[in-house]
Design a protein around this motif. Structure first.
Motif, PDB file in Angstrom:
ATOM      1  N   GLY A 326      -8.045  11.216  73.070  1.00 15.25           N
ATOM      2  CA  GLY A 326      -8.951  12.303  72.714  1.00 15.25           C
ATOM      3  C   GLY A 326      -7.743  13.079  71.950  1.00 15.25           C
ATOM      4  O   GLY A 326      -8.067  14.596  71.939  1.00 15.25           O
ATOM      5  N   ALA A 327      -6.798  12.926  71.340  1.00 18.85           N
ATOM      6  CA  ALA A 327      -5.940  13.888  70.557  1.00 18.85           C
ATOM      7  C   ALA A 327      -6.018  13.880  69.118  1.00 18.85           C
ATOM      8  O   ALA A 327      -5.137  14.605  68.711  1.00 18.85           O
ATOM      9  N   GLN A 328      -6.891  13.248  68.835  1.00 14.58           N
ATOM     10  CA  GLN A 328      -7.238  13.554  67.280  1.00 14.58           C
ATOM     11  C   GLN A 328      -7.704  14.883  66.815  1.00 14.58           C
ATOM     12  O   GLN A 328      -7.939  15.537  67.742  1.00 14.58           O
ATOM     13  N   ASN A 329      -7.810  15.361  65.519  1.00 18.73           N
ATOM     14  CA  ASN A 329      -8.404  16.686  65.355  1.00 18.73           C
ATOM     15  C   ASN A 329      -9.713  16.663  65.518  1.00 18.73           C
ATOM     16  O   ASN A 329     -10.586  15.688  65.485  1.00 18.73           O
ATOM     17  N   ASN A 330     -10.348  17.656  66.177  1.00 11.99           N
ATOM     18  CA  ASN A 330     -11.687  17.785  66.568  1.00 11.99           C
ATOM     19  C   ASN A 330     -12.371  18.324  65.402  1.00 11.99           C
ATOM     20  O   ASN A 330     -12.653  19.343  64.883  1.00 11.99           O
ATOM     21  N   VAL A 331     -13.105  17.085  65.157  1.00 12.76           N
ATOM     22  CA  VAL A 331     -14.170  17.169  63.998  1.00 12.76           C
ATOM     23  C   VAL A 331     -15.402  16.437  64.342  1.00 12.76           C
ATOM     24  O   VAL A 331     -15.351  15.447  64.812  1.00 12.76           O
ATOM     25  N   ASP A 332     -16.676  17.139  63.742  1.00 10.33           N
ATOM     26  CA  ASP A 332     -17.881  16.367  63.722  1.00 10.33           C
ATOM     27  C   ASP A 332     -17.670  15.025  62.767  1.00 10.33           C
ATOM     28  O   ASP A 332     -16.965  15.082  61.879  1.00 10.33           O
ATOM     29  N   LEU A 333     -18.402  14.184  63.248  1.00 12.47           N
ATOM     30  CA  LEU A 333     -18.504  12.626  62.678  1.00 12.47           C
ATOM     31  C   LEU A 333     -19.793  12.042  62.329  1.00 12.47           C
ATOM     32  O   LEU A 333     -20.840  12.160  63.389  1.00 12.47           O
ATOM     33  N   ILE A 334     -19.858  11.507  61.007  1.00 14.74           N
ATOM     34  CA  ILE A 334     -20.910  10.742  60.822  1.00 14.74           C
ATOM     35  C   ILE A 334     -20.275   9.216  60.406  1.00 14.74           C
ATOM     36  O   ILE A 334     -19.158   9.320  59.793  1.00 14.74           O
ATOM     37  N   ALA A 335     -20.708   8.066  61.075  1.00 14.04           N
ATOM     38  CA  ALA A 335     -19.858   7.099  60.875  1.00 14.04           C
ATOM     39  C   ALA A 335     -21.084   5.928  60.849  1.00 14.04           C
ATOM     40  O   ALA A 335     -22.220   6.036  61.471  1.00 14.04           O
ATOM     41  N   GLY A 336     -21.000   5.015  60.217  1.00 18.40           N
ATOM     42  CA  GLY A 336     -21.834   3.699  60.247  1.00 18.40           C
ATOM     43  C   GLY A 336     -21.369   2.678  59.182  1.00 18.40           C
ATOM     44  O   GLY A 336     -20.531   2.580  58.317  1.00 18.40           O
ATOM     45  N   TRP A 337     -22.188   1.564  59.047  1.00 22.07           N
ATOM     46  CA  TRP A 337     -22.149   0.259  58.283  1.00 22.07           C
ATOM     47  C   TRP A 337     -23.266  -0.142  57.820  1.00 22.07           C
ATOM     48  O   TRP A 337     -24.410   0.342  58.282  1.00 22.07           O
ATOM     49  N   ASN A 338     -23.195  -1.185  56.877  1.00 28.38           N
ATOM     50  CA  ASN A 338     -24.219  -2.015  56.291  1.00 28.38           C
ATOM     51  C   ASN A 338     -24.810  -3.211  57.162  1.00 28.38           C
ATOM     52  O   ASN A 338     -23.842  -3.881  57.619  1.00 28.38           O
ATOM     53  N   LEU A 339     -25.924  -3.668  56.628  1.00 24.91           N
ATOM     54  CA  LEU A 339     -26.428  -5.020  57.295  1.00 24.91           C
ATOM     55  C   LEU A 339     -25.420  -5.942  56.952  1.00 24.91           C
ATOM     56  O   LEU A 339     -25.051  -7.115  57.964  1.00 24.91           O
ATOM     57  N   ASP A 340     -25.235  -6.355  55.497  1.00 20.98           N
ATOM     58  CA  ASP A 340     -24.517  -7.480  55.317  1.00 20.98           C
ATOM     59  C   ASP A 340     -23.077  -7.178  54.720  1.00 20.98           C
ATOM     60  O   ASP A 340     -22.893  -7.635  53.768  1.00 20.98           O
ATOM     61  N   GLU A 341     -22.397  -6.563  55.696  1.00 17.00           N
ATOM     62  CA  GLU A 341     -20.672  -6.455  55.111  1.00 17.00           C
ATOM     63  C   GLU A 341     -20.228  -7.755  54.955  1.00 17.00           C
ATOM     64  O   GLU A 341     -19.252  -7.660  54.019  1.00 17.00           O
ATOM     65  N   GLY A 342     -20.506  -8.731  55.818  1.00 17.30           N
ATOM     66  CA  GLY A 342     -19.515 -10.087  55.451  1.00 17.30           C
ATOM     67  C   GLY A 342     -19.811 -10.547  54.202  1.00 17.30           C
ATOM     68  O   GLY A 342     -18.961 -11.387  53.775  1.00 17.30           O
ATOM     69  N   LYS A 343     -21.136 -10.272  53.406  1.00 19.18           N
ATOM     70  CA  LYS A 343     -21.208 -11.031  52.261  1.00 19.18           C
ATOM     71  C   LYS A 343     -20.046 -10.886  51.388  1.00 19.18           C
ATOM     72  O   LYS A 343     -19.605 -11.586  50.487  1.00 19.18           O
ATOM     73  N   THR A 344     -19.603  -9.730  51.369  1.00 18.61           N
ATOM     74  CA  THR A 344     -18.561  -9.432  50.434  1.00 18.61           C
ATOM     75  C   THR A 344     -17.178 -10.082  50.684  1.00 18.61           C
ATOM     76  O   THR A 344     -16.375 -10.673  49.839  1.00 18.61           O
ATOM     77  N   PHE A 345     -16.907  -9.660  52.072  1.00 17.60           N
ATOM     78  CA  PHE A 345     -15.528 -10.555  52.567  1.00 17.60           C
ATOM     79  C   PHE A 345     -15.565 -11.960  52.580  1.00 17.60           C
ATOM     80  O   PHE A 345     -14.537 -12.338  52.433  1.00 17.60           O
ATOM     81  N   MET A 346     -16.782 -12.567  52.614  1.00 16.64           N
ATOM     82  CA  MET A 346     -16.783 -14.100  52.508  1.00 16.64           C
ATOM     83  C   MET A 346     -16.298 -14.566  51.178  1.00 16.64           C
ATOM     84  O   MET A 346     -15.963 -15.869  51.155  1.00 16.64           O
ATOM     85  N   LYS A 347     -16.243 -13.691  50.150  1.00 20.23           N
ATOM     86  CA  LYS A 347     -15.895 -14.190  48.814  1.00 20.23           C
ATOM     87  C   LYS A 347     -14.303 -14.093  48.447  1.00 20.23           C
ATOM     88  O   LYS A 347     -13.925 -14.756  47.493  1.00 20.23           O
ATOM     89  N   ILE A 348     -13.605 -13.642  49.440  1.00 26.37           N
ATOM     90  CA  ILE A 348     -12.213 -13.538  49.311  1.00 26.37           C
ATOM     91  C   ILE A 348     -11.558 -15.019  49.350  1.00 26.37           C
ATOM     92  O   ILE A 348     -12.121 -15.986  50.267  1.00 26.37           O
ATOM     93  N   SER A 349     -10.954 -15.493  48.435  1.00 28.20           N
ATOM     94  CA  SER A 349     -10.411 -16.725  48.375  1.00 28.20           C
ATOM     95  C   SER A 349      -9.074 -16.979  48.427  1.00 28.20           C
ATOM     96  O   SER A 349      -8.284 -15.858  48.759  1.00 28.20           O
ATOM     97  N   ARG A 350      -8.339 -18.134  49.081  1.00 30.75           N
ATOM     98  CA  ARG A 350      -7.020 -18.125  49.459  1.00 30.75           C
ATOM     99  C   ARG A 350      -6.241 -17.920  48.555  1.00 30.75           C
ATOM    100  O   ARG A 350      -6.109 -18.782  47.497  1.00 30.75           O
ATOM    101  N   HIS A 351      -4.984 -17.067  48.787  1.00 27.91           N
ATOM    102  CA  HIS A 351      -3.933 -17.004  47.809  1.00 27.91           C
ATOM    103  C   HIS A 351      -2.723 -16.804  48.973  1.00 27.91           C
ATOM    104  O   HIS A 351      -3.085 -16.358  49.836  1.00 27.91           O
ATOM    105  N   PRO A 352      -1.531 -17.072  48.230  1.00 28.46           N
ATOM    106  CA  PRO A 352      -0.396 -16.677  49.095  1.00 28.46           C
ATOM    107  C   PRO A 352      -0.500 -15.328  49.677  1.00 28.46           C
ATOM    108  O   PRO A 352      -0.652 -14.326  48.812  1.00 28.46           O
ATOM    109  N   GLY A 353      -0.779 -14.953  50.840  1.00 24.88           N
ATOM    110  CA  GLY A 353      -0.541 -13.705  51.546  1.00 24.88           C
ATOM    111  C   GLY A 353      -1.862 -13.010  51.504  1.00 24.88           C
ATOM    112  O   GLY A 353      -1.954 -11.901  52.025  1.00 24.88           O
ATOM    113  N   THR A 354      -3.150 -13.678  51.372  1.00 27.15           N
ATOM    114  CA  THR A 354      -4.273 -13.042  51.054  1.00 27.15           C
ATOM    115  C   THR A 354      -5.004 -13.358  52.441  1.00 27.15           C
ATOM    116  O   THR A 354      -4.505 -14.220  53.255  1.00 27.15           O
ATOM    117  N   CYS A 355      -6.181 -12.609  52.742  1.00 27.91           N
ATOM    118  CA  CYS A 355      -6.625 -12.614  54.103  1.00 27.91           C
ATOM    119  C   CYS A 355      -8.161 -13.442  53.842  1.00 27.91           C
ATOM    120  O   CYS A 355      -9.060 -12.752  53.624  1.00 27.91           O
TER     121      CYS A 355
END
Length: 542
Positions: A326-355
């Motif tokens: 609880g040591a962060q700056n005290n600020v109000d927050l809106i946060a969230g995400w989308n239904l199919d976030e994984g669709k984008t990350f599934m497109k990452i192809s293997r290269h040296p050093g990539t994820c």
């Protein structure tokens, strides 16, 4: 006989001249005075005052490459602020399409201001773009600020150093730093922009005491890191984070890294660049550095592979520890995400050093079970009960959702949940599941799909939007604008958005029927939380 025509004509002429004078004043390009000099902006087609390409720091070139941003040099006369400044040096990335006449260079520390007037103290909304900390810039069409100005805000967008020029750490850089730190130059640029806003935004009609920072993806990671950084205390009152946070789902895929790890990576980069010293790296052309970092053996700074550094200066510790205490700056927050976030990350192809996601091949029932057992060991049966995988279609969908949960949903939820537990401020959670037009984003509510809705900028993207799309855009952007004004997104005509509480984890869902409240399905996220030492969702970064 009195001649009444002449006085009447004179009166009409005088009124007409006065009207012409007022109209001329309204059409005159707007000017403001800031701490480094005078600026002349422009009135856009909606009559909004726009000032583009304002330098908030000195060009980070020559000896200032890989140094903390320095103050912008003052100028004499009136500086034109009609056009966007240069984008920060980076490789090509098809998801981003610049507008305006800007080029690309290291001289890129510019921000832009949209405002209706210079005479009021309006709340300020600051946009921090995404792009994996390796790409992106402020001059995209869907980042236009007119809609937020119409809703009573002053809107600011900014560039910050990205990629190898923004996040390279190295022992030599640490040694020359008066703060014994390196690797957070892009984050320090964001901080410098917020300090500039604190000093100057009143000249544009903004309230320096009522600032909200807003980011998506890497921009959201940045919002969470700034919230955790003691250096940003007092520079903003609220944060909005869409799809990302500087917290991690497993121990080896944290979005922040220790300084020693980052320095080791920087030493490897120097070897790949065939440089023998920091001086030689600084002497290299910027485009050559970007080329080395994005290709061949130097392919270590691909999208998603950049990370803020726990340098003891900008970040004293991992942000997760800060939020847990609880040591962060005290600020109000809106946060969230989308239904199919994984669709984008599934497109990452293997290269040296990539994820590359390890779940990429887990798209049949047997392969999904095998990957679950490899990742979660004895906890795999519990995981498999929560993720349908009886058919190939179910396995593909569950693999997508798993990557989305581990890469985006879990870190974002963890940020919101910790802040709700350990901070007296309000937290609001959202979930975006509105299907997009098939011609744009493939019809899926994937990573970044919510951005033009949140900005109410659908008109900036040429595609066939439906009435439901416009409804969601109006609602989402209005919630965000209300939040920037008061810290509470609710307002007249909107479904009530409840605060998120761990004991009552409700969220606002933006879907086909507009905004609706539902209970957050936290069980899969809590499972990830209990299995933080599990195998990675993608290959390690080194």
């Amino acid at each position: 006989m009195l001649n009444l025509a002449r006085p009447l004509y004179a009166a009409v002429f005088a009124v007409g001249m006065a009207f012409t004078s007022v109209a001329s004043a309204q059409d005159r390009p707007p000017q403001v005075k800031i701490d480094s000099g005078n600026l002349e902006g422009t009135l856009d087609s909606a009559g909004v005052r726009v000032f583009r390409g304002i330098p908030y720091a000195a060009p980070p070139i020559g000896d200032l490459r890989w140094r903390e941003p320095q103050p912008a040099k003052p100028w004499t006369g009136v500086r034109s602020a009609r056009d966007f400044g240069d984008r920060c040096q980076q490789g090509p990335f098809p998801a981003y399409k610049p507008i305006g006449g800007s080029g690309m260079s290291e001289n890129c520390l510019f921000l832009n201001v949209w405002s209706a007037s210079d005479s009021a103290r309006r709340p300020v909304l600051v946009w921090i773009h995404g792009g994996g900390l390796g790409y992106g810039y402020s001059n995209q069409a869907d980042y236009d600020g007119d809609s937020f100005v119409d809703k009573g805000l002053v809107y600011v967008s900014l560039n910050y150093r990205v990629g190898v020029l923004g996040y390279l750490a190295h022992p030599e850089l640490t040694a020359e730093s008066p703060n014994m730190s390196s690797g957070n130059y892009g984050a320090l640029d964001q901080l410098a922009a917020l300090q500039w806003i604190r000093r100057n935004i009143a000249a544009f009609g903004g309230d320096p005491d009522n600032v909200t920072i807003f980011g998506e993806s890497a921009g959201s990671v940045s919002v969470s890191a700034l919230t955790a950084s003691p250096m940003a205390k007092g520079l903003f009152r609220r944060g909005i984070g869409d799809s990302g946070a500087s917290l991690g789902s497993t121990v080896d895929t944290l979005p922040v890294r220790p300084l020693a790890w980052a320095e080791k990576r920087g030493q490897t980069f120097m070897q790949v660049a065939k440089a023998n010293s920091l001086a030689e790296l600084r002497a290299m052309p910027a485009d050559r550095l970007v080329e080395v970092s994005n290709n061949g053996e130097g392919h270590m700074f691909h999208p998603g592979l950049f990370a803020p550094t726990i340098d003891g200066y900008f970040l004293k510790e991992a942000p997760e520890q800060t939020f847990a205490r609880g040591a962060q700056n005290n600020v109000d927050l809106i946060a969230g995400w989308n239904l199919d976030e994984g669709k984008t990350f599934m497109k990452i192809s293997r290269h040296p050093g990539t994820c590359e996601p390890v779940w990429k091949t887990a798209q049949t029932p047997s392969a999904f079970v095998a990957q679950a057992e490899k990742t979660f060991g004895k906890s795999a049966p519990e995981f498999l009960k929560m993720h349908p995988h009886a058919t190939e279609a179910e396995s593909i969908a569950s693999a997508h959702y798993m990557v989305g949960d581990m890469a985006i949903a879990y870190p974002t939820w963890r940020w919101a949940d910790l802040q709700a537990r350990n901070d007296p401020t309000n937290v609001y959670l959202f979930f975006f599941k509105k299907a997009t037009p098939a011609q744009w984003q493939g019809g899926a509510p994937s990573h970044g799909a919510e951005v033009p809705y949140a900005f109410d900028n659908l008109k900036q993207i040429a595609t066939s939007w439906s009435d439901a799309d416009y409804q969601v855009a109006t609602q989402m952007s209005t919630y965000y604008a209300n939040f920037a004004k008061t810290g509470n997104p609710n307002g007249t005509g909107l479904p009530r958005w409840p605060t998120y509480k761990p004991s009552d984890p409700r969220r606002m869902v933006f879907g086909e029927r507009g905004a609706e409240v539902e209970a957050t399905p936290v069980a899969p996220l809590q499972f990830i939380d209990r299995n933080r030492s599990a195998g990675p969702w993608c290959q390690d970064l080194m």
